[in-house]
Design a protein around this motif. Structure first.
Motif, PDB file in Angstrom:
ATOM      1  N   ASP A  83      34.837 -49.082 -38.311  1.00 53.96           N
ATOM      2  CA  ASP A  83      33.663 -50.469 -38.235  1.00 53.96           C
ATOM      3  C   ASP A  83      33.507 -50.648 -37.200  1.00 53.96           C
ATOM      4  O   ASP A  83      33.827 -50.840 -35.648  1.00 53.96           O
ATOM      5  CB  ASP A  83      35.493 -51.222 -37.837  1.00 53.96           C
ATOM      6  CG  ASP A  83      35.538 -52.931 -37.731  1.00 53.96           C
ATOM      7  OD1 ASP A  83      34.675 -53.305 -37.602  1.00 53.96           O
ATOM      8  OD2 ASP A  83      36.594 -53.304 -37.053  1.00 53.96           O
ATOM      9  N   SER A  84      32.098 -50.460 -37.343  1.00 56.50           N
ATOM     10  CA  SER A  84      31.649 -50.778 -36.304  1.00 56.50           C
ATOM     11  C   SER A  84      30.548 -52.181 -36.525  1.00 56.50           C
ATOM     12  O   SER A  84      30.003 -52.092 -34.834  1.00 56.50           O
ATOM     13  CB  SER A  84      29.907 -49.871 -37.181  1.00 56.50           C
ATOM     14  OG  SER A  84      30.077 -50.782 -38.121  1.00 56.50           O
ATOM     15  N   ALA A  87      32.883 -52.955 -32.951  1.00 56.69           N
ATOM     16  CA  ALA A  87      31.848 -52.129 -31.924  1.00 56.69           C
ATOM     17  C   ALA A  87      30.961 -52.587 -31.173  1.00 56.69           C
ATOM     18  O   ALA A  87      30.880 -52.512 -30.218  1.00 56.69           O
ATOM     19  CB  ALA A  87      32.113 -50.400 -32.229  1.00 56.69           C
ATOM     20  N   SER A  88      30.324 -52.833 -31.831  1.00 66.39           N
ATOM     21  CA  SER A  88      29.114 -53.943 -31.718  1.00 66.39           C
ATOM     22  C   SER A  88      28.680 -55.316 -31.063  1.00 66.39           C
ATOM     23  O   SER A  88      28.893 -55.562 -30.217  1.00 66.39           O
ATOM     24  CB  SER A  88      28.023 -54.023 -33.216  1.00 66.39           C
ATOM     25  OG  SER A  88      28.751 -54.622 -34.283  1.00 66.39           O
TER      26      SER A  88
END
Length: 261
Positions: A83-84, A87-88
Motif C-alpha cells: 500500500d504505497s 505511505a505516501s
C-alpha cells in the motif's frame, strides 16, 4: 492417589480458566471502562494510526486534519504491505503538519517525530478464505513488534526549529507503547487492537495505562457496521466506537458526535 491427582489437576485448571476469564473482563474496555490519565502538555505521547487503503486512508487523514502535534508528539503509521498510496499520504500529511506548525504563532513547538511501518496484510483481495487464518496469524505476530517500544528501527524526526528532517540516533527515542490507537476500517485494525489487548492481558511491562483505542466507522456505513466494526463491538474490544450516522447510534452501535470527515 491417582484420583486425588486428577481432582487437583482439574481444580488447578478450573482456577486458571476462571482467573483468565476475569482478567479478560478486566482488560476488555466494554466491561471495564476507564478514563485516560491527564497528561501535561508537551509530555511525550505516541499516537498510532492504522491506515487502510484508498477511501479509508483519505477518511483517516480527514479525521486528523486538526491534529495538534504538541499533544501527540510522535505519530506511528501502520500500512499494509503493497500500500504505497497510504505511505505516501502519511509523508504528505507530516510535511503539511510541519509547515503548519512552523507558521503557527503564539505557541512553543515541542520535539515532534513520526515513523511509518509496513505490516503483512491480514487478507488480500480475492484471497481464498481457507488461507486467511495463516495470513492473519502472520499479521498478528507482526503487530506485537510494531506496538512495542522501537528497538532496531530508527524513526524520522522533524526538527521545527532547524527546519530539517533527520534520523534520530539509536537509544534517543523516548516512546514506549502507543498511548492511543485510532483506526477506521481495515481488517488489519482488528488484529492490531487484538494484539494490544493481548499485551495488556499478559501485563507486559510498560502497558499500564497505554494503548487506549478509538475506532471510527466509515462514513459510507449508513445502516450497519462493517465486519471489522461488528467484531470489535461484539467482543467489546474498543474504548470508543464512533459512528458518523445518527441512526447507527440509535441502534446502540456506537457514539455519534457528528460527521467527522
Amino acid at each position: 492417589m491417582p484420583a486425588i491427582s486428577y481432582v487437583l489437576a482439574a481444580a488447578v485448571l478450573v482456577l486458571v480458566l476462571v482467573s483468565s476469564f476475569l482478567r479478560l473482563l478486566y482488560v476488555l474496555p466494554a466491561f471495564n471502562p476507564t478514563k485516560p490519565h491527564p497528561r501535561p502538555r508537551g509530555q511525550p505521547t505516541r499516537l498510532l494510526v492504522v491506515l487502510g487503503s484508498g477511501g479509508h486512508t483519505s477518511e483517516m487523514f480527514s479525521l486528523l486534519r486538526d491534529l495538534d502535534p504538541n499533544l501527540y508528539t510522535h505519530r506511528s503509521y501502520i500500512v499494509s504491505s503493497g500500500d504505497s498510496f497510504s505511505a505516501s499520504k502519511a509523508v504528505d500529511f507530516e510535511r503539511a503538519l510541519e509547515t503548519k506548525r512552523r507558521h503557527k504563532q503564539g505557541t512553543t513547538p515541542v520535539p515532534s517525530t513520526y515513523d511509518i511501518s509496513v505490516i503483512p496484510r491480514a487478507r488480500r483481495i480475492h484471497q481464498p478464505l481457507w488461507t486467511t487464518p495463516v495470513s492473519s496469524l502472520r499479521c498478528l505476530v507482526a503487530c506485537f513488534t510494531l506496538l512495542g517500544p522501537p528497538r532496531t528501527k530508527v524513526p524520522w524526526r522533524s526538527d521545527i526549529n532547524q527546519h530539517r528532517t533527520e534520523r534520530l540516533a539509536p537509544g534517543t527515542f523516548p516512546y514506549t507503547y502507543p498511548d492511543l490507537i485510532i483506526a477506521n476500517g481495515p481488517a488489519t485494525a482488528v488484529l492490531v487492537i487484538a494484539a494490544s489487548l493481548l499485551l495488556r492481558f499478559l501485563k507486559c511491562r510498560g502497558t499500564e495505562g497505554k494503548m487506549r483505542t478509538i475506532y471510527v466507522e466509515s462514513w459510507a456505513r449508513v445502516n450497519s457496521l462493517s465486519l471489522s466494526g461488528r467484531i470489535l463491538v461484539a467482543c467489546g474490544m474498543v474504548d470508543r466506537m464512533l459512528v458518523q450516522w445518527e441512526d447507527l447510534s440509535r441502534k446502540g452501535l456506537g457514539d455519534f458526535i457528528g460527521a467527522l470527515i
